[in-house]
Design an enzyme around this catalytic site. Sequence first.
Site, PDB file in Angstrom:
ATOM      1  CB  CYS A   1      -5.377   5.395  -6.447  1.00 39.52           C
ATOM      2  SG  CYS A   1      -6.628   5.383  -5.158  1.00 39.52           S
TER       3      CYS A   1
ATOM      4  CG  HIS B   1       0.393   3.938  -3.880  1.00 39.09           C
ATOM      5  ND1 HIS B   1      -0.218   4.857  -4.703  1.00 39.09           N
ATOM      6  CD2 HIS B   1      -0.614   3.307  -3.206  1.00 39.09           C
ATOM      7  CE1 HIS B   1      -1.533   4.779  -4.559  1.00 39.09           C
ATOM      8  NE2 HIS B   1      -1.793   3.862  -3.654  1.00 39.09           N
TER       9      HIS B   1
ATOM     10  CG  HIS C   1      -4.278   8.951  -2.043  1.00 42.16           C
ATOM     11  ND1 HIS C   1      -3.984   9.093  -3.381  1.00 42.16           N
ATOM     12  CD2 HIS C   1      -4.629   7.645  -1.880  1.00 42.16           C
ATOM     13  CE1 HIS C   1      -4.154   7.935  -3.993  1.00 42.16           C
ATOM     14  NE2 HIS C   1      -4.539   7.043  -3.103  1.00 42.16           N
TER      15      HIS C   1
END
Length: 389
Positions: free
Chosen positions: A153, A278, A312
């Site tokens: 990520c 985030h 995401h």
Amino acid sequence: MYLQDLGIICALGANKADVLTAWLAGRRIQPAPAGWLASDIPAFGVQTELPSIPQNLHQYACRNNRMLLAALKQIERSIAAAIAAYGSERMGLVIGTSTSGIAEGEHAVNVLCKTGQMPSGYHYKQQELGGAVEFLVRYLGIKGPAYTVSTTCSSSANALASARRLIRLGLCDAVLVGGADSLCRTTLEGFAALGALSKTDCNPFSKNRNGTVLGEGAALFLMTREPANLALLGVGTSSDAYHISAPRPDGSCARAAMLAALKDADLAAGQVDYINLHGTATWQNDAMESLAVGQLFGNITACGSSKPATGHCLGAAGAIEAALCCLILSDLNPNRCLPPHLWDGEADPEMPELGLVSLEKTRPNSLQYCLSNSFSFGGNNVSLLIGHS
């Protein structure tokens, strides 16, 4: 280092203006199964028609590279000018990804199982982690340093940090940098097996949060040392060394990354105007990040997560979210509006209160510095500080 130009494609839109308009308006897209994957897991897919890979580069033809090409075409003129000015040997390329063209590999294996043969259009370079870099090198004729960064990520956030190092070390005069990740069943099913996915929507920092929703997209930047309006002013990194997928609960390493970015940019926490959190809406990540941000910034600094709007985007998330920060700092946002944090408004009493932006809140007078957080599996944490130079 200065950010001269950027291209972006994600669930919000296929160009800078459309993406920014939708994000600032609080557009909430309903996640839906990506039909081409034969999966019933909701996700934020890119709906726009994607450009085709040139026939002479057919071995790189995959959805991941088509999204990269869509982002590249928005800045292709700037890239051509940089190559003309510096030479192809002085142009670098760094791409962050985690899925590459795995979806094409999944399809090929399905065909193999049914027919005993791989499909004629399949090539392994479609799904190699380095395939996107090879494709762009050949498409653009770049001859400088070119490589892939894959740290799940935080991949493309690390790519931006790496591009800045290439220029600072004198190895390049300009770098094409960013990331791309496309949806695939391997990732969707893997996150589902971890219990990390929501079956409804992404609801970060709510007491009712129940997981993230995956997305896809690409963002590319042209980075040089020539002065421009926006720059990557600070980079902070840290490593939890705590768990393969869970973050360190006290948020200390995430806080260390943010502090390092502030120090690198020679800024105090109070000078940051907006934080792109985030904000995955997973139970542990939000709890950890709220502690880290609360300790550094309290509940005054405006902040929010873009993942309820984009999903995401995994290896592309760092670049896409850095691009979103650039867009709100750019001339495309003359009123200096801030994007709303999309959630149900029910705060978790177990977490510190943060300055989450409501749909009505704007910043009409000053919007100069943005911090973007990317926290990854294995505790690989990256904070990027972007602002006016």
